[in-house]
Each structure stands twice: as C-alpha cells, then as structure tokens.
Design an enzyme around this catalytic site. Sequence first.
Site, short mmCIF file in Angstrom:
data_model
loop_
_atom_site.label_atom_id
_atom_site.label_comp_id
_atom_site.label_asym_id
_atom_site.label_seq_id
_atom_site.Cartn_x
_atom_site.Cartn_y
_atom_site.Cartn_z
CB CYS A 224 -0.93 0.01 1.21
SG CYS A 224 -2.11 -1.38 1.24
CG HIS A 303 12.32 -1.87 3.17
ND1 HIS A 303 12.06 -3.08 3.80
CD2 HIS A 303 11.89 -2.03 1.89
CE1 HIS A 303 11.53 -3.92 2.93
NE2 HIS A 303 11.42 -3.32 1.77
CG HIS A 387 -4.14 20.28 5.21
ND1 HIS A 387 -5.39 20.61 5.69
CD2 HIS A 387 -3.66 21.39 4.58
CE1 HIS A 387 -5.67 21.86 5.35
NE2 HIS A 387 -4.64 22.35 4.68
CG HIS A 391 -2.54 3.39 3.99
ND1 HIS A 391 -3.28 3.31 2.82
CD2 HIS A 391 -2.43 2.11 4.45
CE1 HIS A 391 -3.58 2.06 2.59
NE2 HIS A 391 -3.08 1.30 3.55
CG ASN A 424 -6.86 -0.44 2.42
OD1 ASN A 424 -6.28 0.25 1.60
ND2 ASN A 424 -6.24 -1.26 3.23
#
Length: 496
Positions: A224, A303, A387, A391, A424
Amino acid sequence: MDPKMTDFSSSVKHKYVKLAYQYLVNHFLTLLLIPIIAYIAVELLQMGPEEILNHLNSLHFDLLHILCSSFLIIFVSTVYFMSKPRTVYLVDYSCYKPPVTCRVPFATFMEHSRLNLKDNPKSVEFQMRILERSGLGEETCLPPAIHYIPPIPTMESARSEAEMVIFTAMDDLFKKTGLKPKDIDILIVNCSLFSPTPSLSAMVINKYKLRSNIKSLNLSGMGCSAGLISVDVARDLLQVHPNSNAVIVSTEIITPNYYQGKERAMLLPNCLFRMGAAAILLSNRRSDRWRAKYKLCHLVRTHKGAEDKSFYCVYEQQDKEGHVGINLSKDLMAIAGDALKSNITTIGPLVLPASEQLLFLTSLIGRKIFNPKWKPYIPDFKMAFEHFCIHAGGRAVIDELQKSLQLSGEHVEASRMTLHRFGNTSSSSLWYELSYIEAKGRMKRGDRVWQIAFGSGFKCNSAVWKCNRTIKSPTEGPWSDCIDRYPVFIPEVVKL
C-alpha cells in the site's frame, strides 16, 4: 477555588508558556539581530553626514579586488544553482470514482459471504464482526467479477478491472491538465498483487499510443506504500531529465486477489480492500510552476524488511486447501508503530521548527544520561503541517497514528471519511484523502501536507508537499456528489 477552574487556569498558563517558548526559539536569530541593528542605527544617527562620507572615502578599492570579488560571487552562485536539485511540482491528479453498479452494501457483502462460505458459519461470523468495526460505509465498491456467486477471478476479468480503473483515471487527468498522451516523458504504474505480462504500464502505452522512447516502469509487490515509492522514483528520474514530466498511476486490482478460503487472517483483507485508482502528473518544468497545485518538499522511505517479524507480517500465501490470499499478522499494528518511529526520526529534523527539535533533543539526552524511564517527548507535528493524509488501511491504523502523533479528530478526518466512503483503496487512498481536503475548501496557499503510507515488507513512507496556490473546491471528482454529507459520525460498532 473550584478544582476544575484551577486545572483550566494551569492549562492556560502552560499553553501560553509553551507559545512564548516556541516564539522565542523559532525567532531567535531575528530577536538577536534587532538590538544589533538598533545599535548600528543609533550610532549612524549620532554621526554627521560629513563623518559618514569621510568613512566611505577612506575605503579604497582597486580594479583587481573588484574583479576577483565579482568572479568569486559569480562562481559560487553558479555552483549553488547547478547543484541545487530540480524542483518537482504536482501539477494535478485524478481519482477513479466507481460506478454505483459496483456498490457493495453491508447486506450484500454478508449475503455473498453466507453463500460462498455456507459450510463455515464461523468464518461468516468473523467477517461480520470485522465489518461491523471496520469504519467502512455502505457505498464502497468491488469489481464486477466479485459480485458473482461464486466470484470469477479470471485473467480476463482482472484485465477488465485494470482497464476500467486505470483508463478512467488517466482520461480524467488528461481532461484536467490538457496533457496529450504523446507529451508524457515518464510513466510509472504501481499495482502490488496483479502483475500480468505484458505489464500494466505496457497496457497504458498500447491504449494511448505513447512515444517509443518513453521511460516506463511497472512496480509490483510493494504494498500500500507503493504510491509514494512511485513518487520517489519519478523524482529521481526528473532530476536527471530536465524539462520533463512524469505520470504515475497507483492502483490495486481486487479481482484476482479476493480470497475464497476459510482462514480468518486471510479473510480480513476481503472486508477492507475496495477498488480504486489515482493518476498523478508531476513536472520539473518552470512553466508548470504557476499552474501546479503542490511542490514536493521531502520524501523519506523506511524499510524494516531485514527483520523477519516485519517481513512476514503482510504475507501472500496459500492456505491448506490451496487458496491464495494475504495473511495479516496480529502484530501488524506494533510493527507499523515501530516503522513510523524510524520514519519520523528521519523526517522530524527536516520539517519540525527549532523549538520542537530542541525539546526532543533535550528529552533524548535526558533519557540517555540521567534516567532511561523518562517519558520520551513526542514532537508536535501539528506545528509543521496543516493537513495529514494517513493511509486509510483500516480503523485501527488511523486510531493508532492519531494517538501516537497526538492529532485531533479534524486532522484525521480526511482519512476516516475516505475509509468510510471508498474503503481501503491501497496505494491510491492518499490521493482520495487529499481530494477530500480540497473538496472541503481547506487547502490554502502555503499549507503543508504530510502523506504517510504503510506497506508490506514492512515499509513506512512519508511525503511532504507544500501548496502552491489556494485551491477552490472542485465541482468534479470522487467527492463531488457526497462532500456535503461529510463528515459523518462513524460508530464504534455498526450492528448488522
């Protein structure tokens, strides 16, 4: 005095003390220069005009000094401007709006679950409990192939979904920007789970008959957070290709990845993921500066794939019966929180004002030297951004980030409402959230936006954008027919 009034009074005092501290630290140089400038001004006023002229005449410059100084200034300026990264602008973007024929109300979803899993009522009950607490609304959509009983996840139907969502988003982007397909220099398509041959980027090139020398990439398996990875790749390409543009398409194709087995951990994505796509136009052309909506300021990628726990927390696999699906670990939220901490440690110094960085550094030193049990200071990111686009991976994701970053309900409103209206939509969800803020008329010139995405691997990626111009509420777009109804109240549990 009433204890409540005492608490209120102390909180007000604390608020003003904090504001005074922030103003003092953030404007330290200005406050330092004011008395120096005032002193110089007073000294000059005390000197007469003749005395000032005498001082100026006492300064001797020869031609060689002037030429050397001029050359040095020109050389330093040239090196600075040549080494300065090219500014990347977000000209405009579009989000796919599914047709009402693809709508999946709760009743429809549960009826299909009962028919598809009639031999496993516990799995049906599990999906119902998830749906009740998911934060999704009654208007989310699934592709046509999933509406069949049982679903028909064929290659043909998957390609059909890809063409529907990608081409519609692209056509809308061309209409908004006036961009002609032949003018595209760079094309990046990201779709995590559907990776056919030829690729989706090749499908786009074939559809719009793009140039033969186009630089195209197709990203898969990135989860995602792939949308921001695509932005990062586009930014790097735009640094080495002057006077160019890049089109990014972010989507997730649901058709071939709808799990039809009985494993609960693999049924969870069925309840949350819905169809969607976004097409984004980036440019490094100075001529696009005046019409562009945003300027890219920072992009940080984290990562955690070196850790086995993080690597396996979102994992595609087969169940015992051979059905392929995505297994979501129960440790997902803890792993996401850890990835977020690593990410904000990197992005914090880039965006936070000096006052917050000083408090964070003081807290860090205090814990290292004096007492490790001291409560760590959480920087106030509300001072850095107007703002937030978090996700919309699920209600738990938004709740956790709201708590961790100490955000208000309004700050996470765009994320919650996007999850409610569209579900989603994977990597494209950030653009639906940005579109929500614009549709509400809240985006003003100079506003800063923080996009935060999570993905399998495990990854946490952040992008910071600055608004170039005040954006009027659009008359078209994914929110055009429902923005007046939002925000809506979303109960903790929707009884089905």
